[in-house]
Design a protein around this motif. Structure first.
Motif, PDB file in Angstrom:
ATOM      1  N   GLN A   1       0.890  -0.885   0.053  1.00  0.00           N
ATOM      2  CA  GLN A   1      -0.068  -0.146  -0.108  1.00  0.00           C
ATOM      3  C   GLN A   1       0.882   1.272  -0.025  1.00  0.00           C
ATOM      4  O   GLN A   1       1.876   1.233   0.552  1.00  0.00           O
ATOM      5  N   GLN A   2       0.510   2.293  -0.675  1.00  0.00           N
ATOM      6  CA  GLN A   2       1.387   3.279  -0.845  1.00  0.00           C
ATOM      7  C   GLN A   2       1.861   4.143   0.385  1.00  0.00           C
ATOM      8  O   GLN A   2       3.079   3.979   0.743  1.00  0.00           O
ATOM      9  N   GLY A   3       0.804   4.565   1.317  1.00  0.00           N
ATOM     10  CA  GLY A   3       1.235   5.227   2.406  1.00  0.00           C
ATOM     11  C   GLY A   3       2.074   4.082   3.398  1.00  0.00           C
ATOM     12  O   GLY A   3       3.194   4.643   3.955  1.00  0.00           O
ATOM     13  N   LEU A   4       1.423   3.114   3.831  1.00  0.00           N
ATOM     14  CA  LEU A   4       1.975   2.120   4.602  1.00  0.00           C
ATOM     15  C   LEU A   4       3.562   1.569   4.239  1.00  0.00           C
ATOM     16  O   LEU A   4       4.348   1.591   4.865  1.00  0.00           O
ATOM     17  N   GLY A   5       3.579   1.504   2.880  1.00  0.00           N
ATOM     18  CA  GLY A   5       4.549   1.095   2.312  1.00  0.00           C
ATOM     19  C   GLY A   5       5.834   1.875   2.405  1.00  0.00           C
ATOM     20  O   GLY A   5       6.912   1.538   2.857  1.00  0.00           O
ATOM     21  N   GLU A   6       5.445   3.160   2.311  1.00  0.00           N
ATOM     22  CA  GLU A   6       6.638   4.200   2.287  1.00  0.00           C
ATOM     23  C   GLU A   6       7.045   4.319   3.910  1.00  0.00           C
ATOM     24  O   GLU A   6       8.229   4.451   4.071  1.00  0.00           O
ATOM     25  N   GLN A   7       6.041   4.238   4.616  1.00  0.00           N
ATOM     26  CA  GLN A   7       6.264   4.414   6.234  1.00  0.00           C
ATOM     27  C   GLN A   7       7.491   3.023   6.549  1.00  0.00           C
ATOM     28  O   GLN A   7       8.307   3.294   6.947  1.00  0.00           O
ATOM     29  N   CYS A   8       6.957   2.062   5.860  1.00  0.00           N
ATOM     30  CA  CYS A   8       7.988   0.815   6.238  1.00  0.00           C
ATOM     31  C   CYS A   8       9.206   0.758   5.707  1.00  0.00           C
ATOM     32  O   CYS A   8      10.368   0.528   6.650  1.00  0.00           O
ATOM     33  N   ALA A   9       9.458   1.502   4.678  1.00  0.00           N
ATOM     34  CA  ALA A   9      10.552   1.899   4.020  1.00  0.00           C
ATOM     35  C   ALA A   9      11.454   2.730   4.850  1.00  0.00           C
ATOM     36  O   ALA A   9      12.689   2.569   5.050  1.00  0.00           O
ATOM     37  N   ARG A  10      10.771   3.797   5.153  1.00  0.00           N
ATOM     38  CA  ARG A  10      11.500   4.861   6.012  1.00  0.00           C
ATOM     39  C   ARG A  10      12.072   4.247   7.410  1.00  0.00           C
ATOM     40  O   ARG A  10      13.043   4.501   7.880  1.00  0.00           O
ATOM     41  N   VAL A  11      10.999   3.337   8.006  1.00  0.00           N
ATOM     42  CA  VAL A  11      11.626   2.834   9.445  1.00  0.00           C
ATOM     43  C   VAL A  11      12.752   1.839   9.140  1.00  0.00           C
ATOM     44  O   VAL A  11      13.725   2.196  10.047  1.00  0.00           O
ATOM     45  N   LYS A  12      12.673   1.064   7.897  1.00  0.00           N
ATOM     46  CA  LYS A  12      13.922   0.260   7.562  1.00  0.00           C
ATOM     47  C   LYS A  12      15.065   0.921   7.435  1.00  0.00           C
ATOM     48  O   LYS A  12      16.146   0.652   7.965  1.00  0.00           O
ATOM     49  N   GLY A  13      15.207   2.276   6.736  1.00  0.00           N
ATOM     50  CA  GLY A  13      16.100   2.896   6.631  1.00  0.00           C
ATOM     51  C   GLY A  13      16.708   3.576   7.846  1.00  0.00           C
ATOM     52  O   GLY A  13      17.859   4.139   7.791  1.00  0.00           O
ATOM     53  N   MET A  14      16.007   3.676   8.861  1.00  0.00           N
ATOM     54  CA  MET A  14      16.578   4.205  10.127  1.00  0.00           C
ATOM     55  C   MET A  14      17.139   3.174  11.052  1.00  0.00           C
ATOM     56  O   MET A  14      17.683   3.586  12.198  1.00  0.00           O
ATOM     57  N   LEU A  15      17.069   1.999  10.585  1.00  0.00           N
ATOM     58  CA  LEU A  15      17.520   0.814  11.537  1.00  0.00           C
ATOM     59  C   LEU A  15      19.128   0.514  11.127  1.00  0.00           C
ATOM     60  O   LEU A  15      19.467   0.618   9.953  1.00  0.00           O
ATOM     61  N   PRO A  16      19.431  -0.376  11.957  1.00  0.00           N
ATOM     62  CA  PRO A  16      21.006  -0.768  11.639  1.00  0.00           C
ATOM     63  C   PRO A  16      20.770  -1.485  10.568  1.00  0.00           C
ATOM     64  O   PRO A  16      19.886  -2.452  10.113  1.00  0.00           O
ATOM     65  N   LYS A  17      21.943  -1.596   9.757  1.00  0.00           N
ATOM     66  CA  LYS A  17      21.848  -2.433   8.139  1.00  0.00           C
ATOM     67  C   LYS A  17      21.941  -3.875   8.789  1.00  0.00           C
ATOM     68  O   LYS A  17      21.324  -4.693   7.922  1.00  0.00           O
ATOM     69  N   SER A  18      22.362  -4.209   9.818  1.00  0.00           N
ATOM     70  CA  SER A  18      22.422  -5.890  10.081  1.00  0.00           C
ATOM     71  C   SER A  18      21.368  -6.366  10.334  1.00  0.00           C
ATOM     72  O   SER A  18      21.097  -7.484  10.770  1.00  0.00           O
ATOM     73  N   VAL A  19      20.114  -5.540  10.657  1.00  0.00           N
ATOM     74  CA  VAL A  19      18.862  -6.269  11.086  1.00  0.00           C
ATOM     75  C   VAL A  19      18.225  -7.176  10.491  1.00  0.00           C
ATOM     76  O   VAL A  19      18.261  -7.237   9.352  1.00  0.00           O
ATOM     77  N   GLN A  20      17.890  -8.284  10.825  1.00  0.00           N
ATOM     78  CA  GLN A  20      17.010  -9.363  10.346  1.00  0.00           C
ATOM     79  C   GLN A  20      15.766  -9.079   9.881  1.00  0.00           C
ATOM     80  O   GLN A  20      14.990  -8.625  10.968  1.00  0.00           O
ATOM     81  N   ILE A  21      15.260  -9.115   8.823  1.00  0.00           N
ATOM     82  CA  ILE A  21      13.944  -8.795   8.383  1.00  0.00           C
ATOM     83  C   ILE A  21      13.083 -10.197   8.169  1.00  0.00           C
ATOM     84  O   ILE A  21      13.667 -10.733   7.215  1.00  0.00           O
TER      85      ILE A  21
END
Ligand SMILES: Nc1ncnc2c1ncn2[C@@H]1O[C@H](COP(=O)(O)OP(=O)(O)OP(=O)(O)O)[C@@H](O)[C@H]1O
Length: 475
Positions: free
Chosen positions: A227-247
């Motif tokens: 979904q447009q809005g939710l998808g952007e929010q999730c991507a932004r959140v991921k961008g703020m997390l350590p790169k090593s995070v397990q998804i």
């Protein structure tokens, strides 16, 4: 309406209406659901059932979505987590748990995209992984973030983490949903269950320290990322997390286009996927009511009221306004129903769902806000008052939402009924498209043969006491 598709059958020639006993199953084992005490109620209701089949029996079948060849002991889980699963009444892992857990628990951590039918234990799969990865010597340091599309689902997941984690010493689990964490207050849980918008704000305001986050779970991932809005929010959140995070991405549905994006979102992820024919839950008898006109739908719903209250029921409608209107009209006509939707305050929504979980209310009218993830074992009927539609002007049928909505019943081997109302060419065609996509044999009900409707529905609902019997003390 005469040339009904071959996928649609009349009750007379529809033998599989009631889930076959070995498919349906009741819960011989002590089994709890997300309506457990920590999540706000026991959910037990007084219903008599005719047939009992053992869940143990079903779980012996390693090919069944609820079955496995292994036991939880063989999955390499910490002792405290094993004790939590036993306390939940879980005897054996379901298929998704058996397959996904070893991959998710492996070191170094690997990403995962996991698909499994509604009500087959995806929550316990990711919760168990999260708990196994925590460093409990840092109880107030956020280490795992679990994202869900609604506050109700985030709260429910919080309840499941607390129950399965009840033997993990010093476990602190917080819900980061609107109206819970005050401005300026730090988020202090090692596990944070959240909706993405709230989490984004909390990270920006430095109330949530994500520097030591190890796991990011996105439940209902196709919906969240697609979904447009939710998808952007999730991507932004991921961008703020350590790169090593397990998804870890979980859902019952992953349309191809979203799966492609999900694979980019969780690079080099292991994938557990279902074939389209495997998506439906066998314990749910799917019916449709052929209504003469739109204005007849309300009267037909009222006539169904007696059947709706055999167990508990969820009625899905398209808009918040119609949820309120139907609730007000039915209440005025002497029926006890409640309505929950996104226009209500958070605390009202929480109270309404808690009442429903505990069995104090039995018929809940709602929108797609509750279509996904909500686990209330007593739900034996789902009504699609409006066929789910999507896209600009809601012109296209929405097969994923259909599957998630009906999946609020038939949880983990229980049986249930779904009835979708159709009244014109458009709603008929939409349902037909959905049934063809999933190869569903729909059972046709007609409003002028009420005896048949009652017999058909009761035959299924009473064919197993499964939907009420999750607690040994209730037997
Ligand atoms: N191994 C198990 N044994 C017995 N019951 C289980 C087991 N795993 C999960 N359950 C129960 O099954 C029910 C459904 O599980 P859950 O809510 O995780 O389903 P889900 O796959 O996430 O469904 P959805 O796609 O609707 O979100 C819950 O009440 C849960 O407690």
């Amino acid at each position: 309406m005469a040339d009904l598709a071959s996928r649609i059958t009349n009750p007379d020639d529809s033998a599989p209406a009631a889930a076959p006993a070995q498919e349906a199953g009741s819960l011989e084992a002590a089994q709890t659901d997300s309506a457990g005490e920590l999540a706000g109620g026991s959910g037990l209701q007084d219903v008599e059932y005719d047939v009992e089949v053992s869940l143990n029996e079903i779980q012996q079948n390693a090919d069944h979505p609820l079955g496995s060849a292994l036991t939880f002991d063989q999955l390499g889980l910490p002792e405290s987590v094993l004790k939590g699963l036993t306390a939940m009444g879980f005897v054996k892992p379901s298929k998704v748990q058996e397959k996904a857990l070893p991959l998710m628990l492996a070191d170094p951590p690997q990403n995962m995209i996991a698909q499994s039918q509604s009500g087959t234990g995806k929550t316990a799969a990711f919760v168990t992984t999260v708990l196994a990865r925590l460093d409990l010597t840092k109880p107030h340091q956020p280490q795992a973030l679990i994202l869900a599309p609604s506050r109700e689902l985030a709260r429910q997941i919080q309840g499941v983490v607390q129950i399965i984690g009840q033997f993990c010493q010093d476990l602190v689990v917080e819900a980061a949903i609107p109206g819970v964490i005050e401005r300026g207050q730090p988020v202090k849980g090692s596990v944070v269950c959240a909706t993405p918008g709230t989490v984004m704000d909390l990270i920006r305001r430095r109330q949530l320290d994500v520097s030591q986050l190890k796991v990011l779970v996105i439940d209902e991932a196709d919906n969240m990322l697609g979904q447009q809005g939710l998808g952007e929010q999730c991507a932004r959140v991921k961008g703020m997390l350590p790169k090593s995070v397990q998804i870890l991405l979980f859902s019952a549905t992953f349309p191809e286009n979203v799966l492609k994006y999900a694979a980019k979102f969780a690079p080099t992820a292991n994938q557990i996927k279902l074939k389209v024919q495997e998506l439906t839950v066998k314990g749910i008898s799917q019916m449709f009511m052929d209504c003469p006109s739109e204005s007849d739908k309300y009267d037909i719903l009222c006539k169904l009221y007696g059947l709706l209250t055999i167990g508990s029921s969820i009625i899905f409608v398209r808009t918040r306004e119609s949820a309120d209107q139907i609730q007000q009209r039915m209440t005025a006509d002497g029926h006890k129903v409640t309505a929950l939707h996104g226009a209500l305050e958070g605390h009202e929504r929480d109270a309404l769902l808690d009442e429903f979980r505990s069995g104090r209310t039995k018929v809940l009218i709602t929108t797609n806000v509750l279509a996904r993830g909500i686990d209330v074992s007593t739900v034996s009927m789902v009504i699609n008052y409006d066929v789910p539609m999507k896209g600009p002007g809601e012109r296209e049928p929405d097969p994923e939402t259909y599957l998630h909505r009906i999946g609020r019943t038939g949880r983990f081997g229980r049986v249930g009924v779904s009835i979708t109302f159709i009244f014109d060419e458009k709603s008929f065609r939409a349902l037909q498209t959905i049934s063809e996509q999933y190869e569903i044999d729909l059972i046709r009900l007609v409003p002028d043969d009420w005896d048949l409707t009652e017999t058909e529905v009761q035959r299924v609902i009473k064919s197993s006491r499964a939907q009420a019997g999750f607690n040994p003390s209730a037997k």
